[in-house]
Design a protein around this motif. Sequence first.
Motif, mmCIF file in Angstrom:
data_model
loop_
_atom_site.group_PDB
_atom_site.id
_atom_site.type_symbol
_atom_site.label_atom_id
_atom_site.label_comp_id
_atom_site.label_asym_id
_atom_site.label_seq_id
_atom_site.Cartn_x
_atom_site.Cartn_y
_atom_site.Cartn_z
ATOM 1 N N ILE A 74 -20.547 -6.898 0.866
ATOM 2 C CA ILE A 74 -19.459 -7.866 0.991
ATOM 3 C C ILE A 74 -19.887 -8.869 2.048
ATOM 4 N N LEU A 77 -17.108 -10.401 5.667
ATOM 5 C CA LEU A 77 -15.775 -9.816 5.575
ATOM 6 C C LEU A 77 -14.941 -10.094 6.822
ATOM 7 N N CYS A 102 -9.897 -5.541 6.525
ATOM 8 C CA CYS A 102 -11.225 -5.034 6.165
ATOM 9 C C CYS A 102 -11.132 -3.716 5.402
ATOM 10 N N ALA A 105 -9.980 -4.504 1.849
ATOM 11 C CA ALA A 105 -11.013 -5.169 1.056
ATOM 12 C C ALA A 105 -12.064 -4.167 0.591
#
Length: 343
Positions: A74, A77, A102, A105
């Motif tokens: 990712i 982030l 976070c 996600a």
Amino acid sequence: MEKIPNLDWANLPFGYVRTDYNVRCYYRDGKWGEIEVSSSENINIHMAATALHYGQEIFEGLKAFRGADGKVRIFRLEENARRIRESAMGLKMVPVPEDLFCEMAKKAVELNARFVPPYGSGASLYIRPLEIGMSASVGVRTSTEYLFMILVSPVGPYFKTGFAPTKICIMREYDRVAPKGTGRWKVGGNYAASLGAGERAHELGYSAVLYLDPKEKKYLDECGPANFFAIKDGRYITPASESILPSITNMSLQQLARDMGIEVECRHITVDELDHVQEAAACGTAAVASPIGEIDDLDTGKKYVIARDGKPGPVTTRLYNHLRAIQLGEEADNHGWNTILDI
């Protein structure tokens, strides 16, 4: 082993594809609740919610990539978590804690791991966090309840015909945002305000609109839904303005430019300076860097030809390739931008 979706990864649109799950969290009674996992594409919202009537709505956009080593990365982030907090504070919404952002996600990506496109396909998993005001109110006031949720969708490569320069235009009859307004925050209303200009540009054969500053109409501002940068006399220059959304991609490209020994200037850039730039591009999550070959000023009739040979400039190409290689784990992530998931 989870079944891999039967998708034509290389030909996916940059749009919405249904995945297995989304994650949600509600702010009620002065605190954020537990993370909820849902397979529904719908939300239950009151018809008088502040998000619908008074625009208490903010969002983010970031991506996850399947790397050369098979791991999922990712990109930036934490920076997206910080930026959505700035947007929340700008609209007097309750900010989502960075650690909650976070965690959610990562959970959204992990739950939908089978939708992360394979390495080499050119596709990625787009991550869309959003926060909306949920309280019912017909008076202009801030909400007391909020929904924060994250959905994901696999999206295809941005450049369907290759990494090649496009034509954009300047139209002074349109403003993207008001001076000292919401331009610096990622608010849906900013994008709604750009739809008319964007459609008009597409009808005329341009890929995007290069907006000028909304106050004096002298300086370059945003480039459609993206930031603008140019290479002039060996320097990376990009507009400085309170009306521009701070692009995380632009921030990343600036750092890579400095790593390459290129001086970076964030400053006012006049329209006339376009006569003297050697390269130009729009930059953002969707495209990383979209080379610009020509900029037509529709009000004056002036044409600024940037890519005279019809090819992307060498600095733009190098920056684009370097950032993509970091996202895919092909080159060292010296700045610690990737969050790596072993899924």
